[in-house]
Each structure stands twice: as C-alpha cells, then as structure tokens.
Motif scaffolding. Structure first.
Motif, PDB file in Angstrom:
ATOM      1  N   HIS A 203      -1.343   4.021 -23.963  1.00 51.84           N
ATOM      2  CA  HIS A 203      -1.225   4.683 -22.663  1.00 51.84           C
ATOM      3  C   HIS A 203      -1.058   6.188 -22.840  1.00 51.84           C
ATOM      4  N   TYR A 207      -3.861   8.994 -21.883  1.00 48.84           N
ATOM      5  CA  TYR A 207      -3.522   9.947 -20.827  1.00 48.84           C
ATOM      6  C   TYR A 207      -3.670  11.383 -21.337  1.00 48.84           C
ATOM      7  N   ALA A 230      -4.712   6.294 -14.168  1.00 53.66           N
ATOM      8  CA  ALA A 230      -5.420   5.044 -13.886  1.00 53.66           C
ATOM      9  C   ALA A 230      -6.213   4.571 -15.099  1.00 53.66           C
ATOM     10  N   ILE A 231      -6.937   5.484 -15.740  1.00 50.65           N
ATOM     11  CA  ILE A 231      -7.736   5.120 -16.913  1.00 50.65           C
ATOM     12  C   ILE A 231      -6.829   4.704 -18.067  1.00 50.65           C
ATOM     13  N   GLY A 233      -3.836   3.460 -17.892  1.00 51.30           N
ATOM     14  CA  GLY A 233      -3.250   2.160 -17.569  1.00 51.30           C
ATOM     15  C   GLY A 233      -4.223   1.016 -17.782  1.00 51.30           C
ATOM     16  N   ALA A 234      -5.470   1.228 -17.391  1.00 52.07           N
ATOM     17  CA  ALA A 234      -6.482   0.182 -17.530  1.00 52.07           C
ATOM     18  C   ALA A 234      -6.747  -0.142 -18.999  1.00 52.07           C
ATOM     19  N   VAL A 294      -5.474  -5.589 -15.123  1.00 53.57           N
ATOM     20  CA  VAL A 294      -6.078  -4.254 -15.081  1.00 53.57           C
ATOM     21  C   VAL A 294      -6.059  -3.697 -13.658  1.00 53.57           C
ATOM     22  N   GLN A 297      -2.549  -2.653 -12.980  1.00 52.28           N
ATOM     23  CA  GLN A 297      -2.022  -1.551 -13.781  1.00 52.28           C
ATOM     24  C   GLN A 297      -2.642  -0.204 -13.430  1.00 52.28           C
ATOM     25  N   MET A 298      -3.924  -0.183 -13.053  1.00 52.04           N
ATOM     26  CA  MET A 298      -4.587   1.086 -12.774  1.00 52.04           C
ATOM     27  C   MET A 298      -3.878   1.875 -11.673  1.00 52.04           C
ATOM     28  N   THR A 301       0.021   2.738 -12.718  1.00 53.57           N
ATOM     29  CA  THR A 301       0.250   3.867 -13.610  1.00 53.57           C
ATOM     30  C   THR A 301      -0.187   5.181 -12.966  1.00 53.57           C
ATOM     31  N   ALA A 302      -1.220   5.123 -12.133  1.00 52.91           N
ATOM     32  CA  ALA A 302      -1.640   6.333 -11.404  1.00 52.91           C
ATOM     33  C   ALA A 302      -0.510   6.815 -10.493  1.00 52.91           C
TER      34      ALA A 302
END
Length: 326
Positions: A203, A207, A230-231, A233-234, A294, A297-298, A301-302
């Motif tokens: 992560h 990031y 988002a990315i 997290g995915a 996914v 999470q996206m 986390t965003a």
C-alpha cells in the motif's frame, strides 16, 4: 487497519517553509498527541463505515461452504439479495462494533506511528527522512492497531455471516467468551499481522509511486490523494486476499466447512487455516471474495488517505497563518 502515513517532510528542523505546498508534507512538529489521534480516528471510522455493506458481502463471499441461499455471483447481486430477503438494514449489521474498534485503533496507530517515526528518524538519520524508520514505525503501529481491532473484527464477521445466531453485539461477545474463551478474540491475530504487514508495505510503496507520478511537488491535491489511495488499496487488497480468506475462516469458524474436512473443535493457527482452505477450495479458494475485497478497499483507502491528507494540510495551513506577520 489497512492504512499507512505519507512521507514526512525533508526540510531542516526550524527552517521556515516557503510555501504551504512544501511544508504541508508532514504534520506540524508542534502538533499535539491529541491532534494525531483525532485525525487518525476520523480517517479510520470513515474508512471502515462508508463501505461497510460491501465488507459484509466480502465476508459472505469468502465463505468456503456457504448456505445455498447465500451464494452470490457479484457484489451487486449479493447486496440486492440480502436487502430483499433479510431486510434493508442487514448489510449494516455489526457496524457499531466496527466504529467502536476503528476509532481507538486508528487513533493509537497514528499516535504510535508519528512518535516512533520521529524517534527512529533522529537515531537513524539525525532527524531527516528515513524510509527504514518509516517502515519500522509503521510495523510497530500495525501491531498495536491490530491488537485493538482484532476482537472487533471477530465480532463483526460473525454478525455479518448468513444465519448468524447473534442478535446483538453484546450477545455475540458474551457467547463467544463463554463458549470459546478469551483466546477466540485473538485466534486470527497472527494471521491478521501476517496480512497487514505486507498489505501496508504494498500500500505504502504503491501510494508513494503514484504520488511521484501525478503529484511530484507533493502539494495538497485531493484528486491525486484519492486516485493514489484507491489504486494503492486495490493492488494491496488483491495481493493479500489469500491471507484475508484464512483470517475470515479463523474468525468465523464455519461449522459446515470444518466438519466436511473432519476438523473437530476450533481451528487455530495460520498454517492450519491455509491447509484447510486448500482442502476445501483448492487454489481458487484463496481468492474467494477478491472482487468484493477490491471494490471495498478502493474507496475505503481513498477516503482514509484524503481525510488524513486534509488534516495535514489544514493543520499546516493554520500553523503557517499563525507564523505570518501582521
């Protein structure tokens, strides 16, 4: 918790920043412990609650031998079916214990992270930015975070399961404690740590890489924080799904699944969980619910990154305004 802090500023101690964008990158050095805890608690609660219905679906889709009435092909179909057959509020069942756990867990995570990051940076890099210090601080904070959050995860996932026998959070806590003992709330703790340490590493790296690509000046840019979060997290969620499936099995102790492979009593230990998942579902079994994980999470986390980065920006701007001469 599935969240890491951004890279600290590399400016020299005591040097005045020339612009908010340059000084923004870390919280003000004079920020109090309560500031870090408040920012972390708000980010954590929002991260876990906004997408909670999808988290409920993820838990069910990770079931290794689900009830025929609880078999779903997609997240949308699952939510629609759950609401139609079990009631509008069913996907939110257990959200209260998640909020109670996420607030203090994330508050302690950020407070520990910031304190250890500064202490270790002083030792390793004489106060400058140290990736080693950040990694060690993040790992130590994760251990503390999971120690607080793990019992809440156990209760939450048992409340989320189809035909859950528990009507309230208190009933679930009392029943689990009475029938399985206090250790039941930490049965998946080692698996949780084994999952969260690589999750945090992937992560954080993703990031930071995304920020270097779309926000190289590291200014406060909500869109870049949301996209990068988002990315990150995915990618991290997909990579650590096998561990999450094992954690869910340890937390829920699915009776039908365990009985089918002649497991008596309670399943414990990551190695046993990995072996049981393989016996029940083979290699594909490790990726059950990956779509829901996914999708959950996206945005989670965003939200977490954007909220925490906003607090960093807001607090730094306030500090700079106080410094400015009248």
């Amino acid at each position: 918790m599935e969240l890491s802090c951004g890279r600290p500023a590399a400016g020299l101690p005591g040097m005045e920043a020339e612009s908010p964008g340059e000084d923004y990158e870390s919280l003000p050095s004079g920020a109090s412990l309560s500031t870090h805890m408040t920012a972390g608690a708000v980010a954590g609660i929002l991260e876990h609650t906004v997408m909670y219905p999808v988290d409920s679906v993820k838990t069910r889709m990770q079931s290794l031998q689900p009830d025929p009435k609880a078999q779903y092909k997609s997240v949308y179909e699952a939510l629609k079916k759950i609401i139609h057959t079990e009631g509008f509020w069913r996907p939110l069942r257990g959200i209260n214990v998640t909020m109670l756990g996420a607030g203090p867990a994330h508050a302690m995570y950020f407070a520990c992270y910031e304190k250890m990051k500064r202490t270790l940076s002083d030792i390793i890099h004489h106060g400058g930015n140290s990736h080693l210090a950040n990694g060690i601080a993040g790992s130590m904070a994760t251990v503390l975070h999971d120690a607080v959050m793990n019992p809440a995860e156990v209760v939450k996932q048992r409340m989320q399961m189809y035909n859950s026998p528990y009507k309230t959070v208190l009933e679930c806590i009392r029943t689990v404690h009475r029938t399985e003992g206090l250790g039941a709330f930490y049965r998946s703790y080692t698996t949780q740590l084994t999952m969260n340490v690589p999750f945090q590493a992937i992560h954080f790296i993703t990031y930071e890489f995304m920020q270097e690509q779309i926000n190289p000046r590291r200014e406060y840019n909500p869109r870049s924080h949301i996209l990068s979060g988002a990315i990150a997290g995915a990618v991290a969620a997909a990579a650590t799904t096998p561990l999450d499936v094992c954690k869910t099995l340890l937390n829920t102790q699915e009776n039908m699944a365990l009985s089918s492979v002649n497991v008596s009593g309670h399943l414990s230990g990551m190695a046993n969980a990995f072996r049981t998942v393989y016996q029940l579902g083979g290699i594909p079994g490790y990726f059950r619910g990956v779509q829901a994980r996914v999708i959950y999470q996206m945005p989670s986390t965003a939200i977490a990154w954007s909220v925490y980065e906003f607090f960093k920006y807001f607090l730094t701007k306030h500090k700079l305004e106080k410094r400015a001469p009248y």
